[in-house]
Design a protein around this motif. Structure first.
Motif, PDB file in Angstrom:
ATOM      1  N   ALA A  97      -3.543   6.468   2.582  1.00  0.00           N
ATOM      2  CA  ALA A  97      -2.100   6.605   2.341  1.00  0.00           C
ATOM      3  C   ALA A  97      -1.851   7.158   0.951  1.00  0.00           C
ATOM      4  O   ALA A  97      -1.005   8.042   0.758  1.00  0.00           O
ATOM      5  N   ARG A  98      -2.584   6.676  -0.023  1.00  0.00           N
ATOM      6  CA  ARG A  98      -2.406   7.145  -1.389  1.00  0.00           C
ATOM      7  C   ARG A  98      -2.817   8.610  -1.539  1.00  0.00           C
ATOM      8  O   ARG A  98      -2.201   9.366  -2.296  1.00  0.00           O
ATOM      9  N   GLY A 141     -12.483   4.796   6.496  1.00  0.00           N
ATOM     10  CA  GLY A 141     -12.372   3.912   5.345  1.00  0.00           C
ATOM     11  C   GLY A 141     -11.057   3.185   5.263  1.00  0.00           C
ATOM     12  O   GLY A 141     -10.347   2.987   6.254  1.00  0.00           O
ATOM     13  N   ASP A 142     -10.716   2.811   4.077  1.00  0.00           N
ATOM     14  CA  ASP A 142      -9.532   2.034   3.743  1.00  0.00           C
ATOM     15  C   ASP A 142      -8.264   2.837   4.024  1.00  0.00           C
ATOM     16  O   ASP A 142      -8.052   3.906   3.455  1.00  0.00           O
ATOM     17  N   LYS A 143      -7.418   2.316   4.904  1.00  0.00           N
ATOM     18  CA  LYS A 143      -6.174   3.020   5.261  1.00  0.00           C
ATOM     19  C   LYS A 143      -5.217   3.107   4.075  1.00  0.00           C
ATOM     20  O   LYS A 143      -4.471   4.065   3.935  1.00  0.00           O
ATOM     21  N   ALA A 144      -5.217   2.103   3.216  1.00  0.00           N
ATOM     22  CA  ALA A 144      -4.344   2.142   2.038  1.00  0.00           C
ATOM     23  C   ALA A 144      -4.761   3.277   1.106  1.00  0.00           C
ATOM     24  O   ALA A 144      -3.898   3.957   0.537  1.00  0.00           O
ATOM     25  N   TYR A 147       4.233  12.812   3.038  1.00  0.00           N
ATOM     26  CA  TYR A 147       4.878  11.521   2.777  1.00  0.00           C
ATOM     27  C   TYR A 147       4.947  10.675   4.046  1.00  0.00           C
ATOM     28  O   TYR A 147       4.730   9.464   4.006  1.00  0.00           O
ATOM     29  N   ARG A 148       5.233  11.304   5.181  1.00  0.00           N
ATOM     30  CA  ARG A 148       5.275  10.563   6.454  1.00  0.00           C
ATOM     31  C   ARG A 148       3.898   9.963   6.753  1.00  0.00           C
ATOM     32  O   ARG A 148       3.789   8.805   7.156  1.00  0.00           O
ATOM     33  N   ASP A 149       2.856  10.759   6.555  1.00  0.00           N
ATOM     34  CA  ASP A 149       1.509  10.258   6.823  1.00  0.00           C
ATOM     35  C   ASP A 149       1.148   9.104   5.891  1.00  0.00           C
ATOM     36  O   ASP A 149       0.447   8.175   6.289  1.00  0.00           O
ATOM     37  N   ALA A 150       1.639   9.164   4.658  1.00  0.00           N
ATOM     38  CA  ALA A 150       1.406   8.046   3.734  1.00  0.00           C
ATOM     39  C   ALA A 150       2.045   6.767   4.287  1.00  0.00           C
ATOM     40  O   ALA A 150       1.444   5.692   4.229  1.00  0.00           O
ATOM     41  N   THR A 151       3.257   6.890   4.847  1.00  0.00           N
ATOM     42  CA  THR A 151       3.915   5.700   5.401  1.00  0.00           C
ATOM     43  C   THR A 151       3.212   5.216   6.669  1.00  0.00           C
ATOM     44  O   THR A 151       3.209   4.020   6.947  1.00  0.00           O
ATOM     45  N   ARG A 152       2.629   6.107   7.415  1.00  0.00           N
ATOM     46  CA  ARG A 152       1.936   5.706   8.653  1.00  0.00           C
ATOM     47  C   ARG A 152       0.643   4.949   8.365  1.00  0.00           C
ATOM     48  O   ARG A 152       0.266   4.057   9.119  1.00  0.00           O
ATOM     49  N   HIS A 153      -0.037   5.324   7.293  1.00  0.00           N
ATOM     50  CA  HIS A 153      -1.317   4.671   6.984  1.00  0.00           C
ATOM     51  C   HIS A 153      -1.151   3.372   6.206  1.00  0.00           C
ATOM     52  O   HIS A 153      -2.070   2.561   6.171  1.00  0.00           O
ATOM     53  N   ASP A 154       0.001   3.194   5.573  1.00  0.00           N
ATOM     54  CA  ASP A 154       0.291   1.933   4.894  1.00  0.00           C
ATOM     55  C   ASP A 154       1.782   1.645   5.068  1.00  0.00           C
ATOM     56  O   ASP A 154       2.598   2.000   4.234  1.00  0.00           O
ATOM     57  N   LYS A 155       2.107   1.040   6.184  1.00  0.00           N
ATOM     58  CA  LYS A 155       3.503   0.829   6.578  1.00  0.00           C
ATOM     59  C   LYS A 155       4.290  -0.049   5.608  1.00  0.00           C
ATOM     60  O   LYS A 155       5.512  -0.003   5.590  1.00  0.00           O
ATOM     61  N   ASN A 156       3.616  -0.824   4.802  1.00  0.00           N
ATOM     62  CA  ASN A 156       4.293  -1.738   3.884  1.00  0.00           C
ATOM     63  C   ASN A 156       4.328  -1.225   2.443  1.00  0.00           C
ATOM     64  O   ASN A 156       4.760  -1.957   1.550  1.00  0.00           O
ATOM     65  N   TRP A 157       3.891  -0.007   2.211  1.00  0.00           N
ATOM     66  CA  TRP A 157       3.830   0.514   0.838  1.00  0.00           C
ATOM     67  C   TRP A 157       5.168   1.122   0.464  1.00  0.00           C
ATOM     68  O   TRP A 157       5.546   2.195   0.931  1.00  0.00           O
ATOM     69  N   TYR A 158       5.892   0.426  -0.406  1.00  0.00           N
ATOM     70  CA  TYR A 158       7.245   0.856  -0.772  1.00  0.00           C
ATOM     71  C   TYR A 158       7.263   2.237  -1.407  1.00  0.00           C
ATOM     72  O   TYR A 158       8.208   3.001  -1.210  1.00  0.00           O
ATOM     73  N   LYS A 159       6.240   2.582  -2.188  1.00  0.00           N
ATOM     74  CA  LYS A 159       6.244   3.868  -2.888  1.00  0.00           C
ATOM     75  C   LYS A 159       6.202   5.036  -1.901  1.00  0.00           C
ATOM     76  O   LYS A 159       6.876   6.047  -2.099  1.00  0.00           O
TER      77      LYS A 159
END
Length: 105
Positions: free
Chosen positions: A34-35, A28-31, A63-75
């Motif tokens: 990430a959430r 599904g949706d990677k974003a 948290y690392r996995d969250a950044t990997r699935h949505d590289k542009n998500w500042y949170k």
């Protein structure tokens, strides 16, 4: 459903179900994924007010996995950096106060 389970006090059950969800194959949706990873990290921290070294790796991984699935998500990047800072503070507290720089100030 998971947020409701968490809010009604079944926190370990909600966390366990969310961890299963993020480990399952995902098409599904990677974003959204990430959430979900970010929420795992937040809930792990919430369940353990002052997490020790045994929880550093699982929280940082979430948290690392969250950044990997949505590289542009500042949170996700913010939470990853903030928790890294907390880990450093923990270890600096274990070794005593920092020494003054050579040459004094």
């Amino acid at each position: 459903w998971l947020k409701y389970t968490w809010a009604t006090g079944n926190k370990r059950q909600a966390l366990s179900a969310l961890e299963e969800l993020v480990r399952a194959p995902w098409a599904g949706d990677k974003a959204l994924l990430a959430r979900c990873h970010l929420k795992v990290g937040v809930w792990l921290q919430d369940l353990n007010e002052n997490p020790g070294p045994q929880l550093f790796a699982p929280i940082l991984e979430a948290y690392r996995d969250a950044t990997r699935h949505d590289k542009n998500w500042y949170k996700a990047w913010h939470m990853w950096a903030l928790f890294n800072f907390e880990v450093i503070q923990y270890y600096e507290g274990q070794t005593g106060p920092p020494r003054p720089a050579a040459g004094g100030a």
